[in-house]
Enzyme design. Structure first.
Site, PDB file in Angstrom:
ATOM      1  CD1 TRP A  22      -2.118  -2.158   1.959  1.00 46.94           C
ATOM      2  CD2 TRP A  22      -2.903  -1.401   0.014  1.00 46.94           C
ATOM      3  NE1 TRP A  22      -3.096  -3.025   1.530  1.00 46.94           N
ATOM      4  CE2 TRP A  22      -3.588  -2.588   0.343  1.00 46.94           C
ATOM      5  CE3 TRP A  22      -3.219  -0.748  -1.181  1.00 46.94           C
ATOM      6  CZ2 TRP A  22      -4.574  -3.126  -0.473  1.00 46.94           C
ATOM      7  CZ3 TRP A  22      -4.211  -1.281  -1.998  1.00 46.94           C
ATOM      8  CH2 TRP A  22      -4.868  -2.460  -1.637  1.00 46.94           C
TER       9      TRP A  22
ATOM     10  CG  ASP B   2      -3.380   3.781   4.273  1.00 46.81           C
ATOM     11  OD1 ASP B   2      -4.423   3.612   4.929  1.00 46.81           O
ATOM     12  OD2 ASP B   2      -3.111   3.133   3.230  1.00 46.81           O
TER      13      ASP B   2
ATOM     14  CE  LYS C  98      -8.983  -3.143   3.745  1.00 47.17           C
ATOM     15  NZ  LYS C  98      -7.762  -2.431   3.424  1.00 47.17           N
TER      16      LYS C  98
HETATM   17  C1  LIG Z   1      -7.217  -2.031   2.032  1.00 49.38           C
HETATM   18  C2  LIG Z   1      -6.150  -1.000   2.117  1.00 49.38           C
HETATM   19  C3  LIG Z   1      -5.986  -0.012   1.126  1.00 49.38           C
HETATM   20  C4  LIG Z   1      -6.826   0.035  -0.122  1.00 49.38           C
HETATM   21  O1  LIG Z   1      -8.081   0.447   0.171  1.00 49.38           O
HETATM   22  P1  LIG Z   1      -9.176   0.730  -0.970  1.00 49.38           P
HETATM   23  O2  LIG Z   1     -10.271   1.339  -0.180  1.00 49.38           O
HETATM   24  O3  LIG Z   1      -9.515  -0.594  -1.576  1.00 49.38           O
HETATM   25  O4  LIG Z   1      -8.571   1.663  -1.949  1.00 49.38           O
HETATM   26  C5  LIG Z   1      -5.019   0.938   1.313  1.00 49.38           C
HETATM   27  N1  LIG Z   1      -4.243   0.940   2.413  1.00 49.38           N
HETATM   28  C6  LIG Z   1      -4.361   0.006   3.362  1.00 49.38           C
HETATM   29  C7  LIG Z   1      -3.474   0.052   4.567  1.00 49.38           C
HETATM   30  C8  LIG Z   1      -5.319  -0.989   3.247  1.00 49.38           C
HETATM   31  O5  LIG Z   1      -5.444  -1.926   4.209  1.00 49.38           O
END
Ligand SMILES: *Cc1c(COP(=O)(O)O)cnc(C)c1O
Length: 360
Positions: free
Chosen positions: A102, A172, A196
């Site tokens: 990511w 993030d 999540k």
């Molecule tokens: C799942 C995830 C993403 C991607 O998320 P989307 O909403 O599918 O774009 C980005 N960063 C992390 C840490 C993730 O767990």
């Protein structure tokens, strides 16, 4: 009705209480005679929902007054572009720490817009640890430093934030949102997709310090301009109303349980059950260095591909689903987000112990 234990990395389980409340309110939300899915985003009734959601977010995460809370769309992946467009606006430089897929994707996106560089990476050992940095590693002229706080695929987490000096820190937090208290004032921006730990996929929550706003590049699409979204209280266009409503229910559930300190205790307890088993097992082992282990995502392997496949199949048949690891790590991964009940982890560990005995 038999519900499975879903160990998916995302979308993932939602608290049963939340699903029941949403079901009960499905056809007639609090006497409005309509579902939240159907109502105008400009209506009084929805206005109360979005305002309450923001209020709960601020209260539960202890978000300082000088931060905006935005409810956006496009997932975390869209913010990979929005972040450089909005914030790479001084020197045009940004420093990224690459702790997994990511962060790598976020860096690749930022490179399209400016001088983004990887300051540190743990790619050498399949991202199984968090690379150590000091303030001297970062360019003091950088517009920001970017990290992925919890690495969903590899199962690592920052237990201590990097010291970036005066450079704003952006994180993030998609896979550790609301899993434990964080000090928002240490970050310029904290953001994450909902699927999540917060709500179904479709809403992305960005918490942004106000002084960061207002310097987006001219080419920034209106929909990606955080200032436009902030000035319109996330209602520049139609927001993901239903997802915001579920976010509210999840926040109420967290509040009811006692807030993020309690959530952390619960999550530590769950993770300990699994890590203790992995540390004592002769067949299964964790893939991450002990000091950087995530509370949310727990990757593990056996020493045989065949055994991994057999385990995943038998676990699925027994109602423990989505335990297959990410293709870049192989093996297994149990994501044990907020909504995974403790008995889900206890039962998984009992199942693993039995499997180990039967296949020794
Ligand atoms: C799942 C995830 C993403 C991607 O998320 P989307 O909403 O599918 O774009 C980005 N960063 C992390 C840490 C993730 O767990």
């Amino acid at each position: 009705m038999a519900r499975v234990y879903n160990f998916s990395a995302g979308p993932s389980m939602l608290p049963e209480e939340v699903l029941k409340k949403a079901a009960a309110e499905m056809l007639d939300y609090q006497g409005s005679g309509q579902s939240v899915m159907e109502m105008s985003h400009r209506s009084k009734v929805f206005d109360a929902i979005i305002k309450d959601t923001e209020k709960l977010f601020r209260e539960i995460m202890n978000i300082p007054e000088n931060y905006k809370v935005l409810f956006l769309q496009g997932g975390a992946s869209t913010q990979f572009a929005a972040i450089p467009l909005n914030f790479m606006n001084g020197s045009g430089k940004a420093d990224y720490i690459v702790t997994g897929q990511w962060a790598k994707k976020a860096l690749a996106e930022a490179k399209k817009y400016g001088d983004a560089r990887a300051v540190a990476s743990s790619a050498d050992k399949t991202f199984s640890y968090i690379p150590k940095t000091t303030a001297a590693d970062f360019d003091p002229e950088a517009d920001y430093v970017y990290i992925c706080l919890n690495n969903t695929i590899y199962g690592t987490v920052y237990h201590e934030l990097p010291d970036t000096g005066n450079v704003p820190l952006i994180a993030d937090v998609s896979s550790c949102f609301l899993s434990e208290p964080i000090d928002v004032s240490k970050f310029a921006v904290v953001y994450g997709g909902a699927q999540k730990n917060v709500a179904p996929a479709g809403v992305t929550i960005c918490i942004i310090r106000e002084d960061m706003l207002g310097n987006a590049r001219d080419i920034t699409p209106t929909m990606l301009d955080y200032k436009v979204m902030a000035d319109n209280d996330s209602l520049y266009n139609t927001p993901p109303c239903w997802n915001i409503y579920i976010t509210k229910l999840v926040l109420e559930w967290i509040k009811e349980l006692g807030g993020l300190e309690k959530m952390k205790e619960r999550n530590e307890k769950k993770a300990k059950i699994l890590y203790d088993f992995l540390d004592s097992s002769k067949m299964f082992k964790g893939t991450v260095v002990a000091e950087d282990r995530s509370l949310m995502n727990v990757p593990f392997v056996t020493d045989s591909e065949e055994l991994n496949a057999k385990f995943i199949k038998e676990a699925t048949d027994a109602g423990f689903i989505n335990l297959k690891g990410h293709r870049s790590v192989g093996g297994m991964r149990a994501s044990i987000y907020n909504a995974m009940p403790i008995e889900g982890v206890e039962k998984l560990v009992a199942f693993m112990a039995k499997f180990e005995q039967e296949n020794a």
